[in-house]
Write a protein that holds these residues in place. Structure first.
Motif, short mmCIF file in Angstrom:
data_model
loop_
_atom_site.label_atom_id
_atom_site.label_comp_id
_atom_site.label_asym_id
_atom_site.label_seq_id
_atom_site.Cartn_x
_atom_site.Cartn_y
_atom_site.Cartn_z
N ILE A 70 -90.86 -0.67 -38.88
CA ILE A 70 -91.82 0.42 -39.06
C ILE A 70 -92.85 0.33 -37.95
N LEU A 71 -93.04 1.43 -37.26
CA LEU A 71 -94.08 1.54 -36.24
C LEU A 71 -95.03 2.63 -36.68
N ALA A 72 -96.23 2.24 -37.08
CA ALA A 72 -97.24 3.19 -37.57
C ALA A 72 -98.27 3.42 -36.48
N LEU A 73 -98.35 4.65 -36.01
CA LEU A 73 -99.22 5.00 -34.89
C LEU A 73 -100.42 5.79 -35.39
N PRO A 74 -101.57 5.68 -34.70
CA PRO A 74 -102.68 6.60 -35.00
C PRO A 74 -102.24 8.03 -34.76
N GLY A 75 -102.96 8.97 -35.32
CA GLY A 75 -102.53 10.35 -35.24
C GLY A 75 -102.98 11.11 -34.01
N THR A 76 -103.88 10.55 -33.20
CA THR A 76 -104.35 11.24 -32.01
C THR A 76 -103.20 11.38 -31.00
N PRO A 77 -103.04 12.55 -30.38
CA PRO A 77 -101.85 12.78 -29.55
C PRO A 77 -101.58 11.72 -28.50
N MET A 78 -102.57 11.29 -27.73
CA MET A 78 -102.29 10.32 -26.68
C MET A 78 -102.06 8.92 -27.23
N ALA A 79 -102.58 8.63 -28.42
CA ALA A 79 -102.24 7.37 -29.08
C ALA A 79 -100.78 7.38 -29.49
N VAL A 80 -100.29 8.52 -29.92
CA VAL A 80 -98.87 8.66 -30.26
C VAL A 80 -98.02 8.52 -29.00
N ALA A 81 -98.43 9.18 -27.93
CA ALA A 81 -97.65 9.12 -26.69
C ALA A 81 -97.60 7.71 -26.13
N ALA A 82 -98.75 7.02 -26.12
CA ALA A 82 -98.78 5.64 -25.61
C ALA A 82 -97.99 4.71 -26.52
N GLY A 83 -98.11 4.89 -27.83
CA GLY A 83 -97.35 4.05 -28.75
C GLY A 83 -95.86 4.24 -28.60
N ALA A 84 -95.44 5.49 -28.40
CA ALA A 84 -94.02 5.76 -28.21
C ALA A 84 -93.51 5.14 -26.91
N ARG A 85 -94.30 5.30 -25.83
CA ARG A 85 -93.85 4.83 -24.51
C ARG A 85 -93.83 3.31 -24.42
N PHE A 86 -94.86 2.65 -24.96
CA PHE A 86 -95.01 1.22 -24.70
C PHE A 86 -94.67 0.33 -25.90
N PHE A 87 -94.30 0.96 -27.03
CA PHE A 87 -93.82 0.19 -28.17
C PHE A 87 -92.44 0.69 -28.63
N ALA A 88 -92.32 1.98 -28.95
CA ALA A 88 -91.04 2.49 -29.43
C ALA A 88 -89.95 2.35 -28.37
N ALA A 89 -90.27 2.67 -27.11
CA ALA A 89 -89.26 2.58 -26.05
C ALA A 89 -88.72 1.17 -25.89
N PRO A 90 -89.57 0.12 -25.79
CA PRO A 90 -89.01 -1.24 -25.73
C PRO A 90 -88.21 -1.61 -26.97
N MET A 91 -88.61 -1.10 -28.13
CA MET A 91 -87.86 -1.38 -29.36
C MET A 91 -86.46 -0.77 -29.29
N LEU A 92 -86.36 0.45 -28.82
CA LEU A 92 -85.05 1.09 -28.68
C LEU A 92 -84.18 0.34 -27.68
N ARG A 93 -84.78 -0.13 -26.59
CA ARG A 93 -84.02 -0.89 -25.60
C ARG A 93 -83.48 -2.17 -26.23
N ALA A 94 -84.31 -2.85 -27.01
CA ALA A 94 -83.86 -4.10 -27.65
C ALA A 94 -82.74 -3.83 -28.64
N MET A 95 -82.85 -2.75 -29.41
CA MET A 95 -81.83 -2.43 -30.39
C MET A 95 -80.48 -2.08 -29.75
N THR A 96 -80.52 -1.61 -28.52
CA THR A 96 -79.29 -1.21 -27.84
C THR A 96 -78.85 -2.22 -26.79
N GLY A 97 -79.43 -3.41 -26.83
CA GLY A 97 -78.96 -4.48 -25.95
C GLY A 97 -79.37 -4.37 -24.51
N GLN A 98 -80.37 -3.55 -24.22
CA GLN A 98 -80.85 -3.43 -22.85
C GLN A 98 -81.96 -4.44 -22.60
N GLY A 99 -82.05 -4.89 -21.38
CA GLY A 99 -83.11 -5.82 -21.02
C GLY A 99 -84.45 -5.11 -20.92
#
Length: 421
Positions: free
Chosen positions: A297-326
């Motif tokens: 679970i990744l819970a982000l603040p609701g402000t738009p740029m907080a969502v964008a930064a959370g997606a880019r710098f947390f969700a993206a690395p999580m997706l890479r790890a789940m798919t076996g990417q370095g």
């Protein structure tokens, strides 16, 4: 409060690579390989002509002005032929007849005799010809048994070209991460076709995450909007868990206000909190947790740029790890606008790129960095990342940059510094 690297390391350590399944190469663009691909044949698979001309035997160089009888014609797709000790007319891509070892371009020859059917019968060389010219040799692009692609490599159009050339019809790929989104807030109007009520705003975080995570390779199978109560949030979370989500991303209700119920709701749900409150701007209240035998679970603040930064710098690395990417490689540019970030926080700033007269990449940080502003994000080319101990950053300082997209190469935009919001 936890530092960014400590938070992301803790999160990634709790993730494992998802299972794999076979996939047709025609459907594999954007997928991540679960195992390496080994070449089933040499590429090219036979010696062939690099251009239209005449194939000759030239182990001893052939003199300018020498004449040669043309015994046949070889087009691309023709079966192999025996040379019979004379020249052969040959087309680009055609197999070199056995016994011949060079190709002279047609423009470096003179036709001195044509056959009744119009085919060449005899040619004269306009220059000296030696062996090995204008031939593409078997295996020079890819050797038989060589590793074509590595496990963890994302398949794009160039990889599709190579796999298709090798006759590879199916590959083993990592399953797409299944992602559910939950947007909290009674002020949110999720249906843009409906008018806004008093105090309402149109939901933008949900559509953004659907698009961004989808482009990053996730299977975003639901996006719910719930009110500001723990019960509706937990109900949506339970639906996501029951549907087999690998990752649940929620927005809003994660800070310290009276309506910020997400941390307590997750504890009551039985989720183990990995981190809450990260030393970053924007997005400090970010929370990550894990449901036992269930999704991250990744819970982000609701402000738009907080969502964008959370997606880019947390969700993206999580997706890479789940798919076996370095881990993503770190890129840099020279800072074109001096910055004085607050110490102790990792700053994610929207910026534009330009190339100076010396060919060096320059990052112009946009003046408007308030986390509620979306327009500067639209106008930006990249994120500029300033570390917790960056201190005063003078013009010319080398800084980390990252693409706005969650999984795509940097694109240098056309915005000029003067037009950047």
């Amino acid at each position: 409060m936890i530092a960014y690297h400590a938070a992301i390391d803790r999160i990634l350590a709790s993730l494992t690579v998802l299972p794999s399944h076979p996939c047709a190469v025609a459907d594999a663009c954007g997928r991540v390989l679960a195992e390496p691909v080994i070449s089933p044949l040499a590429l090219p698979s036979f010696d062939h002509a690099a251009m239209d001309g005449y194939a000759l035997h030239a182990s001893i160089p052939l003199a300018e002005g020498s004449e040669h009888r043309v015994c046949g014609s070889q087009a691309a797709g023709d079966a192999g032929s025996a040379a019979d000790g004379c020249a052969w007319e040959i087309m680009t891509g055609a197999r070199i007849p056995s016994g011949l070892d060079t190709v002279v371009p047609v423009e470096r020859t003179e036709l001195i005799e044509a056959l009744p059917d119009g085919k060449p019968g005899r040619i004269r060389l306009c220059g000296e010809v030696s062996a090995g010219q204008n031939i593409r040799y078997a295996g020079t692009d890819m050797a038989l048994g060589a590793r074509v692609l590595a496990a963890g490599e994302c398949i794009g159009a160039p990889q599709i070209m190579m796999l298709s050339a090798l006759g590879v019809a199916r590959v083993e790929v990592i399953r797409r991460p299944r992602v559910a989104l939950i947007c909290t807030g009674k002020e949110l109007q999720a249906d843009p076709s409906q008018p806004l009520g008093d105090g309402q705003i149109y939901s933008s975080n949900g559509p953004y995450l659907v698009a961004a995570l989808g482009r990053a390779g996730a299977d975003v199978f639901s996006c719910e909007t719930v009110d500001d109560t723990a019960i509706t949030y937990v109900q949506a979370l339970q639906r996501a868990v029951s549907a087999g989500a690998d990752l649940v991303v929620s927005t809003g209700a994660v800070s310290m206000g009276r309506y910020d119920f997400v941390p307590d709701a997750l504890r009551r749900f039985g989720a183990a909190l990995l981190c809450h409150k990260v030393a970053m701007r924007p997005g400090k209240p970010l929370l990550a947790a894990r449901v036992p035998d269930g999704p991250m679970i990744l819970a982000l603040p609701g402000t738009p740029m907080a969502v964008a930064a959370g997606a880019r710098f947390f969700a993206a690395p999580m997706l890479r790890a789940m798919t076996g990417q370095g881990r993503e490689p770190v890129l840099h540019a020279a800072l074109a606008t001096a910055q004085s970030p607050k110490a102790g926080f990792r700053h994610f700033l929207r910026a534009n790129l330009q190339i100076d007269d010396g060919g060096r990449l320059q990052a112009y940080v946009n003046q408007q960095q308030q986390p509620f502003r979306i327009q500067p994000f639209v106008a930006a080319d990249v994120w500029v990342v300033l570390g917790e101990d960056a201190g005063d950053c003078a013009v010319g300082s080398m800084v980390e940059i990252a693409s706005l997209e969650l999984s795509s190469p940097l694109q240098i935009g056309v915005h000029s510094p003067g037009s950047a919001p």
